[in-house]
Design a protein around this motif. Sequence first.
Motif, PDB file in Angstrom:
ATOM      1  N   SER A  45       1.183  12.903   3.101  1.00  0.00           N
ATOM      2  CA  SER A  45       1.341  11.636   3.823  1.00  0.00           C
ATOM      3  C   SER A  45       1.431  11.856   5.330  1.00  0.00           C
ATOM      4  O   SER A  45       1.022  10.995   6.119  1.00  0.00           O
ATOM      5  CB  SER A  45       2.572  10.882   3.326  1.00  0.00           C
ATOM      6  OG  SER A  45       3.761  11.588   3.631  1.00  0.00           O
ATOM      7  N   ASP A  50       0.810  -1.218   0.000  1.00  0.00           N
ATOM      8  CA  ASP A  50       0.000   0.000   0.000  1.00  0.00           C
ATOM      9  C   ASP A  50       0.846   1.273   0.000  1.00  0.00           C
ATOM     10  O   ASP A  50       0.328   2.364   0.222  1.00  0.00           O
ATOM     11  CB  ASP A  50      -0.957   0.013   1.198  1.00  0.00           C
ATOM     12  CG  ASP A  50      -0.221  -0.039   2.544  1.00  0.00           C
ATOM     13  OD1 ASP A  50       1.019  -0.216   2.527  1.00  0.00           O
ATOM     14  OD2 ASP A  50      -0.878   0.082   3.582  1.00  0.00           O
ATOM     15  N   GLY A  51       2.136   1.143  -0.246  1.00  0.00           N
ATOM     16  CA  GLY A  51       3.029   2.295  -0.206  1.00  0.00           C
ATOM     17  C   GLY A  51       3.059   3.053  -1.527  1.00  0.00           C
ATOM     18  O   GLY A  51       3.432   2.475  -2.561  1.00  0.00           O
ATOM     19  N   SER A 106       0.222   9.893  -4.342  1.00  0.00           N
ATOM     20  CA  SER A 106       0.103  10.792  -3.196  1.00  0.00           C
ATOM     21  C   SER A 106      -1.346  11.241  -3.036  1.00  0.00           C
ATOM     22  O   SER A 106      -1.903  11.224  -1.923  1.00  0.00           O
ATOM     23  CB  SER A 106       1.001  12.018  -3.381  1.00  0.00           C
ATOM     24  OG  SER A 106       2.355  11.663  -3.451  1.00  0.00           O
ATOM     25  N   ILE A 155      -5.462   0.887   2.471  1.00  0.00           N
ATOM     26  CA  ILE A 155      -5.323   2.068   3.317  1.00  0.00           C
ATOM     27  C   ILE A 155      -6.653   2.382   4.006  1.00  0.00           C
ATOM     28  O   ILE A 155      -6.685   2.739   5.197  1.00  0.00           O
ATOM     29  CB  ILE A 155      -4.835   3.271   2.491  1.00  0.00           C
ATOM     30  CG1 ILE A 155      -3.428   2.998   1.942  1.00  0.00           C
ATOM     31  CG2 ILE A 155      -4.819   4.550   3.338  1.00  0.00           C
ATOM     32  CD1 ILE A 155      -2.956   4.007   0.906  1.00  0.00           C
ATOM     33  N   THR A 200      -4.009   8.808  -1.532  1.00  0.00           N
ATOM     34  CA  THR A 200      -4.128   8.646  -0.085  1.00  0.00           C
ATOM     35  C   THR A 200      -5.150   9.626   0.503  1.00  0.00           C
ATOM     36  O   THR A 200      -5.735   9.352   1.555  1.00  0.00           O
ATOM     37  CB  THR A 200      -2.767   8.819   0.630  1.00  0.00           C
ATOM     38  OG1 THR A 200      -2.323  10.177   0.556  1.00  0.00           O
ATOM     39  CG2 THR A 200      -1.722   7.896   0.018  1.00  0.00           C
ATOM     40  N   ASN A 202      -7.121   2.621   7.892  1.00  0.00           N
ATOM     41  CA  ASN A 202      -7.612   3.876   8.462  1.00  0.00           C
ATOM     42  C   ASN A 202      -8.747   3.618   9.455  1.00  0.00           C
ATOM     43  O   ASN A 202      -8.853   4.293  10.478  1.00  0.00           O
ATOM     44  CB  ASN A 202      -8.090   4.807   7.346  1.00  0.00           C
ATOM     45  CG  ASN A 202      -8.396   6.206   7.843  1.00  0.00           C
ATOM     46  OD1 ASN A 202      -7.591   6.838   8.525  1.00  0.00           O
ATOM     47  ND2 ASN A 202      -9.573   6.714   7.501  1.00  0.00           N
ATOM     48  N   THR A 210      -2.269  11.943   6.001  1.00  0.00           N
ATOM     49  CA  THR A 210      -3.070  10.771   5.639  1.00  0.00           C
ATOM     50  C   THR A 210      -2.513   9.469   6.186  1.00  0.00           C
ATOM     51  O   THR A 210      -3.229   8.688   6.813  1.00  0.00           O
ATOM     52  CB  THR A 210      -3.192  10.645   4.108  1.00  0.00           C
ATOM     53  OG1 THR A 210      -1.875  10.520   3.530  1.00  0.00           O
ATOM     54  CG2 THR A 210      -3.893  11.852   3.507  1.00  0.00           C
ATOM     55  N   MET A 211      -1.231   9.221   5.972  1.00  0.00           N
ATOM     56  CA  MET A 211      -0.638   7.917   6.263  1.00  0.00           C
ATOM     57  C   MET A 211      -0.033   7.810   7.662  1.00  0.00           C
ATOM     58  O   MET A 211      -0.255   6.823   8.367  1.00  0.00           O
ATOM     59  CB  MET A 211       0.431   7.597   5.216  1.00  0.00           C
ATOM     60  CG  MET A 211      -0.088   7.550   3.784  1.00  0.00           C
ATOM     61  SD  MET A 211      -1.160   6.143   3.458  1.00  0.00           S
ATOM     62  CE  MET A 211       0.059   4.857   3.170  1.00  0.00           C
ATOM     63  N   TYR A 264       3.875  15.000  -1.387  1.00  0.00           N
ATOM     64  CA  TYR A 264       3.745  13.761  -0.615  1.00  0.00           C
ATOM     65  C   TYR A 264       4.167  13.972   0.831  1.00  0.00           C
ATOM     66  O   TYR A 264       3.573  13.403   1.758  1.00  0.00           O
ATOM     67  CB  TYR A 264       4.568  12.645  -1.255  1.00  0.00           C
ATOM     68  CG  TYR A 264       4.416  11.303  -0.567  1.00  0.00           C
ATOM     69  CD1 TYR A 264       3.171  10.697  -0.450  1.00  0.00           C
ATOM     70  CD2 TYR A 264       5.520  10.644  -0.020  1.00  0.00           C
ATOM     71  CE1 TYR A 264       3.017   9.464   0.182  1.00  0.00           C
ATOM     72  CE2 TYR A 264       5.376   9.417   0.616  1.00  0.00           C
ATOM     73  CZ  TYR A 264       4.132   8.838   0.710  1.00  0.00           C
ATOM     74  OH  TYR A 264       3.980   7.629   1.350  1.00  0.00           O
ATOM     75  N   ILE A 294      -2.158   6.844  10.646  1.00  0.00           N
ATOM     76  CA  ILE A 294      -2.703   5.481  10.592  1.00  0.00           C
ATOM     77  C   ILE A 294      -1.745   4.509  11.258  1.00  0.00           C
ATOM     78  O   ILE A 294      -2.164   3.645  12.035  1.00  0.00           O
ATOM     79  CB  ILE A 294      -2.954   5.045   9.131  1.00  0.00           C
ATOM     80  CG1 ILE A 294      -4.045   5.908   8.491  1.00  0.00           C
ATOM     81  CG2 ILE A 294      -3.320   3.557   9.051  1.00  0.00           C
ATOM     82  CD1 ILE A 294      -4.276   5.607   7.015  1.00  0.00           C
TER      83      ILE A 294
END
Length: 233
Positions: free
Chosen positions: A111, A10-11, A166, A208, A169, A212, A114-115, A107, A118
């Motif tokens: 990120s 998922d990267g 990017s 993702i 996400t 999440n 968003t990332m 990004y 998580i």
Amino acid sequence: MVLKLYVVSDGPPSLSVRQALALLEIPFQQIDVDFGKGEHMTEEYALMNPQKEIPVMNDDGFFLSESNAILQYICDKYQPGTPLYPVDPQIRAVVNHRLCFNLSTYYANISAYTMAPIFFDYERTPLGLKRVHMALDVFETYLTRAGTTHAAADHLTIADFQLINSTMTLEAIGFDFSKYEKVSQWYEDFKKDYPELWKISEDAMKEIQHFNANPPDLSHMNHPIHPIRKIKK
């Protein structure tokens, strides 16, 4: 020896390299790195990439990390002159610029909002939100001024892959960026015009979305950079 690519499913950086390899029809062996188990944190992995980041490419003993560098390398080695990475100095400069912009600003700020919350002990804050809008506004300005159908030219380039993933996400966490009309149109056009490439992003987006809603327990991980969330028993 077939090219090997170590990825996380998922990267966004891993997705971009996979999309380039798919479009260029370059055979490769995909090796999935289990982020949750910390497989990228081992000393064995560090022999390939001391940064312990994903992805990593192994081209017959030539190891390369940083997804931008990998994208540039595979284009130059396996399909020199490909429109994905144009040889015209000015067009290539714009592609390189968009790659740098994604890494340093787009990004980086997206990120973090968003990332990172998580997987690690971060919160989505008003300042983080402000930075996301700043990044989107700058990208909107670039697209408006350039007047191109894609991120760096009037055709697909490797810069689109990085910026698409990017942006993906944001959709994954239900973030509405529709007021950025150029960005939204470019993003939706990619889905429509390149369905097979979008499928790679879409599958990751579903992962993702799941994480999440169900943040993973990474309390066993000793990460050198990110704070680990303490799980309440």
